[in-house]
Design a protein around this motif. Structure first.
Motif: not given
Length: 479
Positions: A155-158, A175-177, A217-218, A223-225
C-alpha cells in the motif's frame, strides 16, 4: 534525463492549462482509489448481514488510517522536494530526494504493518462499542484488519510512487497504474467474498476477510508496476539504485518536512477514531450509515483533493523557479474553481441523496432500511460544507507545496479538533440530538478550517522554499 513534459507550462505561461492538466488525473486516480472501498461496500452490502459487514469496514478504516498515516505523511516530503528541485532545474537532486524518500517510507511500512497486525485486537478494544456491535461487527473488523496490515508495504509502495510522480509533474502515469489495479480488485472482490468453485478455480467464501485479500493482491500489482516505472522508465524522477542507501542528511530533511504531515494525518486518524468511538455507542444501522456516508463523502471530496494536490505541485515548482507571484495566482485560481465545483456537487448530492445511498446497500432487513434512512440524512446535512472543502484543500496544498507542513498541520487540527470532534460530542450527547448531532458536527469542521487557513494565507509568509537554488542559496520555509 529530460524534464517532465509539463514543466515549462507549470512555471511559465497560462495557469489554467497546467493546473487542470495536473488535477484531472489526480481526481481520476483518487476516484479509482475510492473505487477500492466502494467495490468492497457494494459487495459486502449484498451479504447475508449487510449492516454488520459494512459496519465492520466503518470501524476498521479509522484504525487502519491511524497507522498508515505515520508513513503516508512522509510521502508529502518526497513530493515537495521533488517538485522544488525540479522547478529549480536540479534533476540529480530530485532523483536523490525520490530515492531517499522511497527507501525511508519502505522501512516505515514494514514496521507499521507489523505493529498493526500484532495490535489489531488492542486497537479495536479502544472502541466503547454497543453490545450488539461488539458481538457482531467487531470480530469482522478484526478479520479485515489483520489481512490488510499484511499488505502495508505494498500500500505504501503505491502511495510513495504516486507522490513522487506528482511532484515531478506526471500525474497521468499513477492514474493508469491505479486503473489496472482497480479493475483487478473489482474482479477479485466477489470471488473472495462469496467464493467461486468452477473448474480449476476454487475460492472459499471469506466474507469481509475476502474483501481485504482482494485489496492486498491488487496492491501488490500496483507496487510492482510503480517500481518498474520509477527504475525502468524515464517518466519520473531519475532514481538510481545507489539513491536508496539512506543518508542521515537526507533523512533529516525528509523528517523535517514530513513529520508535521505525518502528525497531521495521525491526528486526523485519532479524530476519526474518537468520532468512530462515539458512533459505536449506537446500534449497527447508525454505525453502517456513518461508514457508508463517509465513503460517499470521500467521492465528493475528489475534485477538491485533485485541485489541492495539483496546487501542491504548482506551488512547489514555481517557488523552486523563484516565481512566488505565479504560485500565489495559482492558489487563488484553484481555490475559486474548487469552491464553485464543490457547490455544484452539493446541489446534486442534496437533490439525489436517497437514490445515491440506495445504490450501496440493499434494504432487505429492518437494520438495512434504517441504515439507508440515516445515510440519506447524513449526506444531505454534510452538503453545507462542500464549497469550504474545496477552499481548504487548495490552501493546505499551497502550504505543503511550499514546505510549510507545520502550517498545514495547525489548520488541519483546527478543522478536526476545534470544529468537529467537540461539536459532535456536544450536539450528539449533551444536546441529545443523537445521530443527527453527529451528522451536523461532522459538517462544521471543514468550514472552521477553511476560514482560518484562508485568513492566514493572505499574510503571504508561506512563499519561501525548502531547497537550495542553483546558486546554493536556499531559504527555509516560514511557518
Amino acid at each position: 534525463m529530460s524534464g517532465p513534459s509539463t514543466e515549462s507550462s507549470i512555471t511559465e505561461g497560462s495557469l489554467v492549462r497546467p493546473l487542470f492538466t495536473l488535477a484531472w488525473p489526480i481526481v481520476v486516480t483518487q476516484l479509482l482509489q475510492v473505487a477500492y472501498n466502494i467495490a468492497d461496500t457494494i459487495w459486502l452490502g449484498r451479504t447475508a448481514e449487510p449492516a454488520a459487514a459494512v459496519g465492520a469496514l466503518s470501524l476498521a478504516f479509522p484504525l487502519i488510517f491511524l497507522l498508515l498515516s505515520v508513513g503516508g505523511g512522509f510521502t508529502v516530503a518526497g513530493s515537495t522536494l521533488v517538485a522544488q528541485y525540479t522547478g529549480a532545474g536540479g534533476e540529480e537532486s530530485a532523483g536523490k530526494a525520490a530515492g531517499q524518500t522511497l527507501a525511508f517510507v519502505t522501512v516505515l511500512a514494514v514496521v507499521v504493518g507489523a505493529i498493526g497486525y500484532l495490535g489489531t485486537d488492542a486497537l479495536l478494544g479502544l472502541l466503547p462499542a454497543d453490545p450488539e456491535t461488539a458481538r457482531v461487527v467487531i470480530p469482522l473488523a478484526s478479520e479485515y484488519m489483520r489481512v490488510f496490515f499484511l499488505g502495508t508495504p505494498f500500500l505504501f509502495g503505491f502511495f510513495v510512487f504516486s507522490a513522487l510522480m506528482r511532484g515531478y509533474g506526471n500525474t497521468r502515469t499513477p492514474m493508469r497504474v491505479m486503473l489496472v489495479t482497480v479493475v483487478l480488485n473489482v474482479v477479485l472482490d466477489p470471488l473472495f467474498i462469496f467464493g467461486w468453485d468452477v473448474g480449476p478455480l476454487d475460492f472459499p467464501a471469506m466474507g469481509v476477510e475476502g474483501a481485504a485479500v482482494a485489496t492486498l493482491l491488487s496492491r501488490v500489482v500496483a507496487t510492482a508496476i510503480g517500481l518498474y516505472v520509477l527504475f525502468g522508465l524515464s517518466a519520473g524522477p531519475d532514481i538510481r539504485p545507489e539513491h536508496l542507501n539512506l543518508e542521515l542528511e537526507w533523512v533529516r530533511k525528509i523528517v523535517d518536512i514530513g513529520a508535521p504531515s505525518a502528525l497531521e494525518q495521525s491526528t486526523s486518524a485519532l479524530a476519526m477514531i474518537t468520532l468512530t468511538a462515539m458512533v459505536a455507542t449506537f446500534g449497527p444501522p447508525v454505525v453502517a450509515a456513518y461508514g457508508l456516508g463517509n465513503r460517499l463523502i470521500s467521492l465528493v471530496f475528489l475534485p477538491a483533493m485533485g485541485l489541492g494536490r495539483a496546487t501542491n505541485t504548482m506551488v512547489g515548482q514555481n517557488l523552486g523557479a523563484d516565481r512566488a507571484d505565479r504560485a500565489e495566482r495559482a492558489v487563488k485560481l484553484a481555490a475559486s474553481v474548487g469552491a464553485g465545483v464543490m457547490f455544484l456537487v452539493a446541489l446534486v448530492a442534496l437533490a439525489f441523496a436517497e437514490p445515491i445511498v440506495g445504490v450501496f446497500i440493499s434494504a432487505t432487513t429492518a437494520d438495512a432500511v434504517e441504515t439507508v434512512t440515516q445515510g440519506v440524512d447524513y449526506l444531505r446535512i454534510r452538503t453545507v460544507e462542500f464549497a469550504f472543502i474545496g477552499v481548504l484543500q487548495v490552501v493546505l496544498g499551497a502550504y505543503r507545496g511550499a514546505g510549510n507542513t507545520k502550517t498545514a498541520l495547525v489548520f488541519s487540527l483546527m478543522a478536526l479538533w476545534v470544529g468537529r470532534v467537540p461539536t459532535v460530542y456536544l450536539l450528539a450527547f449533551v444536546a441529545d440530538l443523537g445521530p443527527r448531532g453527529i451528522w451536523i458536527g461532522m459538517a462544521l469542521g471543514n468550514i472552521v478550517g477553511a476560514i482560518g487557513a484562508t485568513a492566514w494565507f493572505t499574510r503571504g509568509t508561506w512563499k519561501n522554499t525548502v531547497v537550495e537554488d542553483e546558486a546554493g542559496e536556499g531559504a527555509a520555509a516560514t511557518d
